[in-house]
Scaffold this motif. Structure first.
Motif, PDB file in Angstrom:
ATOM      1  N   UNK A 108     -33.499  27.714  35.883  1.00  0.00           N
ATOM      2  CA  UNK A 108     -33.930  26.718  34.883  1.00  0.00           C
ATOM      3  C   UNK A 108     -35.195  27.200  34.168  1.00  0.00           C
ATOM      4  N   UNK A 160     -35.316  28.327  30.260  1.00  0.00           N
ATOM      5  CA  UNK A 160     -36.193  27.531  29.389  1.00  0.00           C
ATOM      6  C   UNK A 160     -37.194  28.438  28.686  1.00  0.00           C
ATOM      7  N   UNK A 163     -26.966  29.018  24.749  1.00  0.00           N
ATOM      8  CA  UNK A 163     -26.586  29.122  26.165  1.00  0.00           C
ATOM      9  C   UNK A 163     -27.776  28.903  27.097  1.00  0.00           C
ATOM     10  N   UNK A 211     -30.050  26.806  26.654  1.00  0.00           N
ATOM     11  CA  UNK A 211     -30.203  25.366  26.775  1.00  0.00           C
ATOM     12  C   UNK A 211     -29.137  24.770  27.680  1.00  0.00           C
ATOM     13  N   UNK A 212     -27.891  25.184  27.477  1.00  0.00           N
ATOM     14  CA  UNK A 212     -26.807  24.705  28.342  1.00  0.00           C
ATOM     15  C   UNK A 212     -27.131  24.994  29.807  1.00  0.00           C
ATOM     16  N   UNK A 229     -30.145  25.825  31.304  1.00  0.00           N
ATOM     17  CA  UNK A 229     -31.319  25.110  31.830  1.00  0.00           C
ATOM     18  C   UNK A 229     -30.950  23.664  32.158  1.00  0.00           C
ATOM     19  N   UNK A 230     -30.168  23.041  31.290  1.00  0.00           N
ATOM     20  CA  UNK A 230     -29.795  21.639  31.504  1.00  0.00           C
ATOM     21  C   UNK A 230     -28.964  21.459  32.769  1.00  0.00           C
ATOM     22  N   UNK A 231     -27.955  22.287  32.953  1.00  0.00           N
ATOM     23  CA  UNK A 231     -27.089  22.077  34.124  1.00  0.00           C
ATOM     24  C   UNK A 231     -27.815  22.483  35.408  1.00  0.00           C
ATOM     25  N   UNK A 243     -30.020  19.651  36.286  1.00  0.00           N
ATOM     26  CA  UNK A 243     -29.178  18.545  36.747  1.00  0.00           C
ATOM     27  C   UNK A 243     -28.725  18.760  38.191  1.00  0.00           C
TER      28      UNK A 243
END
Lengths: 108, 108, 108, 108
Positions: free
Chosen positions: B17, B21, B42, B44-45, B47-49, B52
């Motif tokens: 992450x 980021x 990618x 962003x995708x 880091x987000x998952x 999560x």
């Protein structure tokens, strides 16, 4: 780099997120769950904002200070609720919350 | 406790992450930003998952395995894009993505 | 555009996120909260993934199908738990969960 | 119920999250992407906080007012950046941001 300057805060946020998430899970398994409903609610609020702020700092968000101010408020509220309870997960959570709140206040 | 059993995975997710980021932020500041648009998306995708899933594991989510499967797929896609570029932030990000993908696959 | 193609799914996700979030809040205020702990936990899991997927679709994420598969699984688990209870917020939540699961399955 | 009292705000947040997410995606596909980097960054900040606040309101978070204050600040910053550009997605995004900021200010 922003994420290095804030390495201490990211660590406190991460510890607080983990402590709140564990406390949320453990509270839902307590026999006296009726007593823990405020704790469950605040654990979730606090884990969510700490996770959010961690990621915002890591991506060098221009809104770190504003978010840290709200995060400190939420950490303090969660810490105050958790310290009312004797469960070990609550005591550990309260400690992590207050340390994180203090680290947030320094940049807010 | 779930979050202790998965401590290695949580650490890999956290590193990934942070790396994604930072890469997102750094790519947006590159002169050749036109070359970096897939990387930005990618990062962003990913880091987000990762953020999560970190939190889902920490709260003992019943859906950790399913989420880890998706997370591995996203980490691999991000790592493959990042390794096409010579920027240090991309190389570090690719490394973190592949390590995280491997850790995810072990529990997926 | 991706977010228009998926407008029905985004709407179902949004309704499900709202229903689960309201059910989470209402369960924590029930007298029989001991009976509602699985519901509280699953409401949170489901609200989180629906909120996540909504946003992923809106930004044209390349991983919409994979995420929708996990989301469907979580919606079904939450709907099955909620339909065990007679509270109106649980019945409304179950309905929203099953509708959302079905919409997710169509693109997974 | 909290989520009904705030139905207008939830709608504005949802529209703003969608507009920012679409603008993020569209900016990454523009030929003049170099001109759009601030927009890309702010679209993401704004989509994230709007999605977060939507869900916080829906679960009756005790911190709605504080979060709405930060959200308004972020919406305004994103709207100001977007209105510098002539792309239709930017103009629509700016409109959604300013409407959302105004709705946030009313409860902050």
């Amino acid at each position: 780099m922003a994420h290095e300057k804030y390495e201490n805060l990211i660590q406190k946020l991460h510890q607080c997120m983990e402590a709140c998430s564990h406390c949320f899970d453990a509270c839902l398994q307590e026999e006296d769950v009726q007593m823990m409903t405020s704790c469950i609610r605040l654990d979730r609020e606090c884990a969510d904002i700490c996770g959010y702020l961690e990621q915002a700092i890591a991506r060098n968000s221009p809104f770190t200070a504003e978010l840290a101010g709200v995060c400190a408020t939420i950490c303090e509220a969660c810490g105050e609720e958790c310290q009312k309870h004797d469960h070990e997960h609550c005591r550990e959570c309260a400690k992590a919350c207050f340390e994180c709140a203090e680290a947030c206040r320094q940049i807010a």
